[in-house]
Design an enzyme around this catalytic site. Structure first.
Site, PDB file in Angstrom:
ATOM      1  N   LYS A 110       0.799  -1.233   0.000  1.00  0.00           N
ATOM      2  CA  LYS A 110       0.000   0.000   0.000  1.00  0.00           C
ATOM      3  C   LYS A 110       0.834   1.288   0.000  1.00  0.00           C
ATOM      4  CE  LYS A 110      -4.156  -1.755   2.350  1.00  0.00           C
ATOM      5  NZ  LYS A 110      -5.101  -1.444   3.425  1.00  0.00           N
TER       6      LYS A 110
ATOM      7  N   ASP B 208     -10.125   3.113   2.236  1.00  0.00           N
ATOM      8  CA  ASP B 208     -10.267   2.646   3.625  1.00  0.00           C
ATOM      9  C   ASP B 208     -11.033   3.639   4.505  1.00  0.00           C
ATOM     10  OD1 ASP B 208      -9.126   0.127   3.467  1.00  0.00           O
ATOM     11  OD2 ASP B 208      -7.099   0.861   3.861  1.00  0.00           O
TER      12      ASP B 208
HETATM   13  P1  NAP Z   1       0.334  -1.733  11.186  1.00  0.00           P
HETATM   14  O1  NAP Z   1       0.563  -0.543  10.330  1.00  0.00           O
HETATM   15  O2  NAP Z   1       1.368  -2.808  11.245  1.00  0.00           O
HETATM   16  O3  NAP Z   1       0.063  -1.195  12.707  1.00  0.00           O
HETATM   17  C1  NAP Z   1      -0.116  -2.103  13.759  1.00  0.00           C
HETATM   18  C2  NAP Z   1      -0.577  -1.358  15.001  1.00  0.00           C
HETATM   19  O4  NAP Z   1      -0.801  -2.323  16.057  1.00  0.00           O
HETATM   20  C3  NAP Z   1       0.430  -0.351  15.548  1.00  0.00           C
HETATM   21  O5  NAP Z   1      -0.244   0.707  16.174  1.00  0.00           O
HETATM   22  C4  NAP Z   1       1.195  -1.213  16.578  1.00  0.00           C
HETATM   23  O6  NAP Z   1       1.817  -0.463  17.587  1.00  0.00           O
HETATM   24  C5  NAP Z   1       0.034  -1.997  17.176  1.00  0.00           C
HETATM   25  N1  NAP Z   1       0.529  -3.216  17.829  1.00  0.00           N
HETATM   26  C6  NAP Z   1       0.960  -4.347  17.234  1.00  0.00           C
HETATM   27  N2  NAP Z   1       1.343  -5.248  18.180  1.00  0.00           N
HETATM   28  C7  NAP Z   1       1.137  -4.663  19.391  1.00  0.00           C
HETATM   29  C8  NAP Z   1       1.341  -5.070  20.742  1.00  0.00           C
HETATM   30  N3  NAP Z   1       1.821  -6.290  21.036  1.00  0.00           N
HETATM   31  N4  NAP Z   1       1.001  -4.210  21.733  1.00  0.00           N
HETATM   32  C9  NAP Z   1       0.503  -2.982  21.454  1.00  0.00           C
HETATM   33  N5  NAP Z   1       0.291  -2.519  20.176  1.00  0.00           N
HETATM   34  C10 NAP Z   1       0.614  -3.356  19.174  1.00  0.00           C
HETATM   35  O7  NAP Z   1      -1.026  -2.485  10.793  1.00  0.00           O
HETATM   36  P2  NAP Z   1      -2.351  -1.814  10.167  1.00  0.00           P
HETATM   37  O8  NAP Z   1      -2.290  -1.921   8.704  1.00  0.00           O
HETATM   38  O9  NAP Z   1      -2.533  -0.488  10.815  1.00  0.00           O
HETATM   39  O10 NAP Z   1      -3.469  -2.868  10.651  1.00  0.00           O
HETATM   40  C11 NAP Z   1      -3.860  -2.938  12.016  1.00  0.00           C
HETATM   41  C12 NAP Z   1      -5.064  -3.875  12.173  1.00  0.00           C
HETATM   42  O11 NAP Z   1      -6.179  -3.347  11.460  1.00  0.00           O
HETATM   43  C13 NAP Z   1      -4.835  -5.282  11.600  1.00  0.00           C
HETATM   44  O12 NAP Z   1      -5.443  -6.203  12.469  1.00  0.00           O
HETATM   45  C14 NAP Z   1      -5.559  -5.247  10.266  1.00  0.00           C
HETATM   46  O13 NAP Z   1      -6.026  -6.549   9.869  1.00  0.00           O
HETATM   47  C15 NAP Z   1      -6.738  -4.347  10.611  1.00  0.00           C
HETATM   48  N6  NAP Z   1      -7.299  -3.675   9.425  1.00  0.00           N
HETATM   49  C16 NAP Z   1      -8.627  -3.892   9.157  1.00  0.00           C
HETATM   50  C17 NAP Z   1      -9.204  -3.259   8.077  1.00  0.00           C
HETATM   51  C18 NAP Z   1     -10.655  -3.496   7.784  1.00  0.00           C
HETATM   52  O14 NAP Z   1     -11.097  -3.220   6.662  1.00  0.00           O
HETATM   53  N7  NAP Z   1     -11.414  -3.974   8.753  1.00  0.00           N
HETATM   54  C19 NAP Z   1      -8.446  -2.397   7.257  1.00  0.00           C
HETATM   55  C20 NAP Z   1      -7.113  -2.188   7.575  1.00  0.00           C
HETATM   56  C21 NAP Z   1      -6.539  -2.840   8.672  1.00  0.00           C
HETATM   57  P3  NAP Z   1       3.388  -0.033  17.428  1.00  0.00           P
HETATM   58  O15 NAP Z   1       3.390   1.190  16.549  1.00  0.00           O
HETATM   59  O16 NAP Z   1       3.828   0.222  18.813  1.00  0.00           O
HETATM   60  O17 NAP Z   1       4.087  -1.200  16.777  1.00  0.00           O
END
Ligand code: NAP
Length: 277
Positions: free
Chosen positions: A70, A107
């Protein structure tokens, strides 16, 4: 092999096996009797530029992008729409009539439409957002566009939340992760955008005892569909908004751009997409 009258689209990711998009778009193609295909396309990160540039000659009208493409696509496409620029990521690439590639991001639209479908109104209301990754950025852009009040932003890595606040502007207050439970007491909406609570990830340990009962609770995680956060919110009587709805709604503008039809998000579609997991 498709004939030249078949409209071709797909989703590029690496890996791609987990993507629900082919099932989702396939359902709509079938429902509306559209002569088109939507394929899962496994594209390694170092082949993304080549794969996107090949789209016109391969007869593709566009593709969706998923992890890890992305952000990388921002540097490849010829034009980027304003929302995608603001989010800093592209999840849909359309081949223009001039053969140029246009990057869009649906999104924020998907998040907004999903909230609206659940009757959640957040105009001028404070919102607590957990997480500061790519999904949080789309959610905050959506919240700004919806006229939300102050946004309390909490992330395990606080500097990442501060960077997001500096990039996006608006009324965003970054709070330490540990102070989250106190931040919710005047919030009209709590949103989990972290991957915590997802299958295979650690649980999200976040108490919502202080959240006003009229507040809604949204989780972007959709596997499982009912996360621990949503289950405890439901038990307390909050309106809950699951992540599957956002996934389905963000696909609508892409389907319309590819195949010329604004498709419907229905209960039947939700069940069909869930069956395919
Ligand atoms: P990303 O850019 O990798 O960000 C991950 C986030 O989760 C960061 O804020 C990270 O914090 C936090 N995190 C991960 N492990 C953690 C832990 N052990 N303790 C505390 N915080 C933690 O991922 P993303 O693309 O934003 O996606 C995040 C989630 O949203 C995923 O589950 C994805 O499947 C979901 N999502 C859903 C949709 C939908 O259409 N429903 C769309 C997009 C994403 P740090 O910065 O501290 O690492």
């Amino acid at each position: 092999m498709n004939d030249r009258y078949t409209t071709k689209a797909g989703v590029m990711g690496w890996p791609i096996g987990h993507s629900r998009s082919p099932r989702l778009h396939g359902y709509w193609l079938n429902k509306y009797g559209i002569e088109g295909t939507y394929e899962a396309l496994a594209v390694e990160p170092n082949k993304l530029q080549w794969a996107l540039r090949e789209m016109p000659s391969q007869g593709f009208c566009g593709v969706n992008l998923t992890i890890p493409h992305k952000e990388a696509a921002m540097k490849i496409v010829d034009r980027i729409d304003d929302v995608a620029k603001r989010i800093g990521a592209v999840n849909t690439v359309i081949v223009g009539v001039d053969g140029k590639l246009e990057g869009r991001n649906t999104d924020a639209y998907g998040f907004t439409q999903n909230l609206m479908a659940r009757g959640v109104k957040i105009k001028d209301k404070p919102v607590t957002v957990l997480g500061a990754g790519g999904a949080a950025r789309a959610v905050i852009v959506a919240l700004h566009n919806m006229g939300a009040g102050k946004i309390y932003l909490l992330n395990r890595t606080q500097e990442r939340a501060e960077q997001l606040r500096d990039i996006l502007g608006g009324a965003i207050e970054v709070l330490p992760w540990e102070r989250g439970e106190a931040s919710v007491k005047d919030s009209g909406l709590l949103v989990n955008t972290t991957s915590l609570g997802m299958q295979g990830q650690p649980p999200l340990e976040f108490r919502i005892d202080g959240l006003p009962l009229e507040a809604a609770v949204a989780d972007l995680v959709y596997a499982p569909l009912e996360t621990d956060l949503l289950r405890s919110a439901h038990r307390r009587g909050h309106t809950t908004v699951d992540g599957l709805g956002m996934l389905l709604h963000q696909a609508r503008p892409a389907f319309q751009a590819f195949f010329g039809k604004d498709p419907e998000v229905t209960e039947q579609l939700r069940s069909y997409v869930l069956e395919g997991k």
